[in-house]
Design an enzyme around this catalytic site. Structure first.
Site, PDB file in Angstrom:
ATOM      1  N   LYS A  18       0.781  -1.122  -0.076  1.00  0.00           N
ATOM      2  CA  LYS A  18       0.115  -0.109  -0.073  1.00  0.00           C
ATOM      3  C   LYS A  18       0.795   1.282  -0.007  1.00  0.00           C
ATOM      4  CE  LYS A  18      -2.116  -1.360   3.906  1.00  0.00           C
ATOM      5  NZ  LYS A  18      -1.655  -2.623   4.118  1.00  0.00           N
ATOM      6  N   ARG A  94     -10.844  -0.272   8.325  1.00  0.00           N
ATOM      7  CA  ARG A  94     -10.290  -1.703   8.538  1.00  0.00           C
ATOM      8  C   ARG A  94     -11.497  -2.399   9.295  1.00  0.00           C
ATOM      9  NH1 ARG A  94      -3.965  -2.445   8.722  1.00  0.00           N
ATOM     10  NH2 ARG A  94      -3.606  -0.514   8.144  1.00  0.00           N
ATOM     11  N   ARG A 129      11.401  -5.432   5.039  1.00  0.00           N
ATOM     12  CA  ARG A 129      11.079  -3.955   4.772  1.00  0.00           C
ATOM     13  C   ARG A 129      12.336  -3.081   5.681  1.00  0.00           C
ATOM     14  NH1 ARG A 129       5.384  -1.692   5.393  1.00  0.00           N
ATOM     15  NH2 ARG A 129       5.357  -3.342   7.305  1.00  0.00           N
ATOM     16  N   ARG A 158      10.650  -1.316  11.426  1.00  0.00           N
ATOM     17  CA  ARG A 158       9.413  -1.126  12.214  1.00  0.00           C
ATOM     18  C   ARG A 158       9.224  -1.969  13.308  1.00  0.00           C
ATOM     19  NH1 ARG A 158       4.224  -0.057   8.396  1.00  0.00           N
ATOM     20  NH2 ARG A 158       3.350  -1.533   9.914  1.00  0.00           N
ATOM     21  N   ARG A 169      -0.938  -9.812  12.565  1.00  0.00           N
ATOM     22  CA  ARG A 169      -1.769  -8.736  11.739  1.00  0.00           C
ATOM     23  C   ARG A 169      -2.615  -9.187  10.730  1.00  0.00           C
ATOM     24  NH1 ARG A 169       3.885  -5.546  10.667  1.00  0.00           N
ATOM     25  NH2 ARG A 169       2.745  -4.701   9.015  1.00  0.00           N
TER      26      ARG A 169
END
Ligand code: AP5
Length: 222
Positions: A18, A94, A129, A158, A169
């Site tokens: 995203k 969400r 990431r 993160r 998640r």
């Protein structure tokens, strides 16, 4: 008459791309990017009361309570720049209650983009990431590595980007995704997110171009 600015929601599982696509979309379409996750991480970094509470949920891969998220996103959507340039909402809504909250305020997108990515790829993307705290740019150690050692040396990870946390998640995502999709099914464009970022963007670009063209035709016929 001048067409209204474009309003877009982008959705997909954790690490489906995203944020990466939002960077490309805003470059071409000039929309204001509003990321629920980024707004929350800014609260966490500021160590505000909301930020402290939000972090507890984010660490467990759960949805942060609506009391914190809903007003935060709505206020950003209603700011002048979003109203004038159009907006690209990322990671919101969400849940059915968050979607209902937008509908209650008459906030409805022109198009709802759903990035579809297989689960093994999602885990690989999360683990690799990295973020540049200086520019906010998203990298991946394999798929989108930094261009020089200076950038590489300042990249951060993160706190919720571990294999264990992404599984939590993903569970939260699976529990809620159908409720959200049902609200936007008439305007959903499903995109194959397994491809390279350029190929994913080509699909999104085609969908947005189509929406823009259609709106031009509609405004001419009024
Ligand atoms: P949020 O920050 O929204 O996280 P997320 O949905 O898990 O999505 P990510 O940001 O992890 O991934 P992304 O899809 O943006 O992928 P990216 O482009 O970085 O939310 C975090 C938490 O905040 C939630 O768990 C929740 O607790 C809370 N929260 C957020 N919104 C909320 C809400 N509305 N209500 C309540 N709580 C909320 O890409 C990932 C990696 O893959 C990168 O390294 C990238 O370089 C690479 N990559 C991207 N595309 C490609 C490609 N095509 N090919 C190869 N690699 C690629």
């Amino acid at each position: 008459a001048k067409a209204e600015p474009l309003k877009v929601i982008i959705s997909g599982a954790p690490a489906s791309g995203k944020g990466t696509q939002c960077e490309l979309i805003t470059q071409k379409y000039g929309l204001v990017h509003i990321s629920a996750g980024d707004l929350l991480r800014a609260e966490v970094a500021a160590a505000s009361e909301n930020g402290k509470l939000a972090k507890e949920y984010m660490e467990k891969g759960q949805l942060v309570p609506n009391e914190i998220v809903v007003m935060m996103v709505k206020e950003r959507l209603l700011q002048l720049d979003s109203q004038q340039k159009g907006w690209l909402l990322d990671g919101y809504p969400r849940s059915s209650s968050q979607a209902a909250g937008l509908e209650d305020y008459g906030i409805r997108p022109d198009v709802f983009i759903l990035l579809d990515v297989s689960e093994d790829i999602l885990v690989e993307r999360v683990v690799g990431r990295r973020l540049d705290p200086l520019t906010g740019k998203i990298y991946h150690l394999v798929y989108s590595p930094p261009k020089n050692d200076e950038i590489a040396s300042r990249l951060t990870q993160r706190f919720d980007d571990t294999e264990e946390k992404v599984k939590l998640r993903l569970c939260t995502h699976h529990e809620n995704v159908d409720d959200v999709l049902s609200v936007y099914k008439d305007i959903t464009v499903k995109v194959n997110g397994n491809l390279t970022k350029e190929n994913v963007f080509a699909q999104i670009d085609a969908a947005l171009t189509h929406v823009v063209e259609q709106r031009k035709m509609n405004s001419r016929s009024v």
